[in-house]
Design a protein around this motif. Structure first.
Motif, PDB file in Angstrom:
ATOM      1  N   GLY A   1       6.121   0.201   1.688  1.00  0.00           N
ATOM      2  CA  GLY A   1       7.164   0.484   2.869  1.00  0.00           C
ATOM      3  C   GLY A   1       7.515  -0.594   3.470  1.00  0.00           C
ATOM      4  O   GLY A   1       7.395  -1.924   3.265  1.00  0.00           O
ATOM      5  N   SER A   2       8.254  -0.216   4.624  1.00  0.00           N
ATOM      6  CA  SER A   2       8.799  -1.357   5.616  1.00  0.00           C
ATOM      7  C   SER A   2       7.874  -1.981   6.570  1.00  0.00           C
ATOM      8  O   SER A   2       6.658  -1.271   6.541  1.00  0.00           O
ATOM      9  N   LYS A   3       7.970  -2.856   7.148  1.00  0.00           N
ATOM     10  CA  LYS A   3       7.185  -3.611   8.125  1.00  0.00           C
ATOM     11  C   LYS A   3       6.875  -2.466   9.106  1.00  0.00           C
ATOM     12  O   LYS A   3       5.628  -2.396   9.471  1.00  0.00           O
ATOM     13  N   GLU A   4       7.802  -1.671   9.535  1.00  0.00           N
ATOM     14  CA  GLU A   4       7.485  -0.517  10.507  1.00  0.00           C
ATOM     15  C   GLU A   4       6.671   0.286   9.863  1.00  0.00           C
ATOM     16  O   GLU A   4       5.643   0.981  10.804  1.00  0.00           O
ATOM     17  N   ASP A   5       6.765   0.690   8.880  1.00  0.00           N
ATOM     18  CA  ASP A   5       5.798   1.804   8.146  1.00  0.00           C
ATOM     19  C   ASP A   5       4.442   1.364   8.020  1.00  0.00           C
ATOM     20  O   ASP A   5       3.610   1.933   8.316  1.00  0.00           O
ATOM     21  N   ARG A   6       4.333   0.047   7.794  1.00  0.00           N
ATOM     22  CA  ARG A   6       3.007  -0.691   7.662  1.00  0.00           C
ATOM     23  C   ARG A   6       2.025  -0.651   8.943  1.00  0.00           C
ATOM     24  O   ARG A   6       1.065  -0.764   8.967  1.00  0.00           O
ATOM     25  N   PHE A   7       2.997  -0.816   9.895  1.00  0.00           N
ATOM     26  CA  PHE A   7       2.316  -1.032  11.161  1.00  0.00           C
ATOM     27  C   PHE A   7       2.381  -0.133  12.224  1.00  0.00           C
ATOM     28  O   PHE A   7       2.034  -0.319  13.442  1.00  0.00           O
ATOM     29  N   ARG A   8       3.242   0.994  11.947  1.00  0.00           N
ATOM     30  CA  ARG A   8       3.386   2.015  12.835  1.00  0.00           C
ATOM     31  C   ARG A   8       1.935   2.747  13.258  1.00  0.00           C
ATOM     32  O   ARG A   8       1.433   3.706  12.425  1.00  0.00           O
ATOM     33  N   HIS A   9       1.584   2.578  14.312  1.00  0.00           N
ATOM     34  CA  HIS A   9       0.295   3.457  14.840  1.00  0.00           C
ATOM     35  C   HIS A   9       0.001   3.218  16.261  1.00  0.00           C
ATOM     36  O   HIS A   9       0.151   2.201  16.795  1.00  0.00           O
ATOM     37  N   GLU A  10      -0.356   4.345  16.882  1.00  0.00           N
ATOM     38  CA  GLU A  10      -0.618   4.343  18.356  1.00  0.00           C
ATOM     39  C   GLU A  10      -1.893   4.673  18.243  1.00  0.00           C
ATOM     40  O   GLU A  10      -2.458   5.624  17.955  1.00  0.00           O
ATOM     41  N   TYR A  11      -2.780   3.506  18.960  1.00  0.00           N
ATOM     42  CA  TYR A  11      -4.386   3.774  19.046  1.00  0.00           C
ATOM     43  C   TYR A  11      -4.644   4.577  19.972  1.00  0.00           C
ATOM     44  O   TYR A  11      -4.252   4.730  21.310  1.00  0.00           O
ATOM     45  N   THR A  12      -5.447   5.601  19.637  1.00  0.00           N
ATOM     46  CA  THR A  12      -6.002   6.715  20.764  1.00  0.00           C
ATOM     47  C   THR A  12      -7.181   5.891  21.309  1.00  0.00           C
ATOM     48  O   THR A  12      -7.805   4.963  20.785  1.00  0.00           O
TER      49      THR A  12
END
Length: 281
Positions: free
Chosen positions: A224-235
């Protein structure tokens, strides 16, 4: 107890700049860096992976940040065996781009580029992030030996992207190799269910430095795209998993760098801010 420095893996990422985190009047090159450095004590300069660092730029970075602020500089792609865009290469390289003479010239320019940070005592480490196709073996040992020779006297940290480096009996062998060269090991956080996931081990291979890079836990890593690869909100729960590990590292090294690479909008700076609060540092 060693010092724990928390920051992000870029301050110029397009998604961060576009997120609105930088206020009006602080959106130019100088303003962004000053704004970031007022909030965090360390940053990773990832632009040096895509293009060779420039002496003037490095000098400006040092001048625009507090005296105790440090930069981790990511090694240029050609120096870690990654594909490199022809446009990113300096003009006039002698021979083929991977010939010994050409590599010597690229190393020279990289060395000169980070020189002002080294001279100012502002170079936290040079990060050598090796590609996933570099597996343990004779070729990898030669790569590490060459890297050690060319970076003698530098603070260096190493991140391996192939999981075999930190699996089973190889973990001890890898740690011993890094220790023999004086390289700090990079611990990583990523989505553990992926076949390519690097185990979240935290070996200490340098008495001066340990590095943790948190990439986010996107299942789209590698696709996927860069945003797909790094999209994450740490809990908070995910961050708390790392608190005892980071504190243990700080108990065995002079300094620990904790850097967030979930660079989608302002997710990394928010996670870094929360981690500082949880660690109370």
């Amino acid at each position: 107890m060693g010092e724990i420095l928390i920051g992000t893996c870029s301050w110029t990422d397009r998604a961060l700049v576009g997120s609105g985190w930088y206020p009006p009047g602080r959106r130019g090159a100088e303003g962004r860096l000053r704004h970031y450095a007022e909030r965090f004590p360390v940053v990773e300069a990832d632009s040096t992976y895509y293009g060779l660092p420039d002496e003037r730029t490095s000098r400006l970075w040092a001048e625009r940040t507090p005296e105790d602020f440090v930069f981790d500089v990511k090694a240029f792609s050609l120096l870690t065996g990654h594909p490199t865009r022809p446009a990113a290469l300096p003009p006039g390289l002698p021979g083929d781009v991977r010939s010994p003479k050409a590599l010597d010239e690229v190393w020279r320019r990289f060395t000169d580029g980070v020189g002002p940070l080294r001279e100012a005592g502002r170079l936290g480490a040079v990060l050598f992030q090796f590609p996933p196709w570099l597996r343990p073996g004779a070729r990898a040992r030669a790569v590490l030996a060459d890297c050690a020779e060319r970076t003698a006297g530098w603070p260096v940290c190493v991140e391996f992207r192939h999981p075999d480096w930190w699996r089973g009996p190889q973990e001890r062998t890898t740690a011993e190799a890094l220790r023999s060269y004086g390289f700090a090991a990079v611990a990583v956080d990523m989505e553990p269910s992926l076949p390519s996931a690097v185990p979240p081990v935290t070996p200490v291979t340098s008495p001066r430095l340990a590095v943790v890079r948190l990439h986010g836990r996107s299942p789209a890593w590698g696709t996927g795209s860069k945003e797909d690869r790094f999209r994450h909100e740490y809990t908070d729960g995910e961050l708390r998993e790392w608190l005892p590990r980071v504190r243990a590292l700080a108990g065995r090294t002079e300094r620990v760098h904790v850097l967030f690479n979930n660079c989608c909008a302002d997710a990394a700076v928010r996670a870094a801010t929360r981690m500082r609060a949880l660690l109370d540092c």
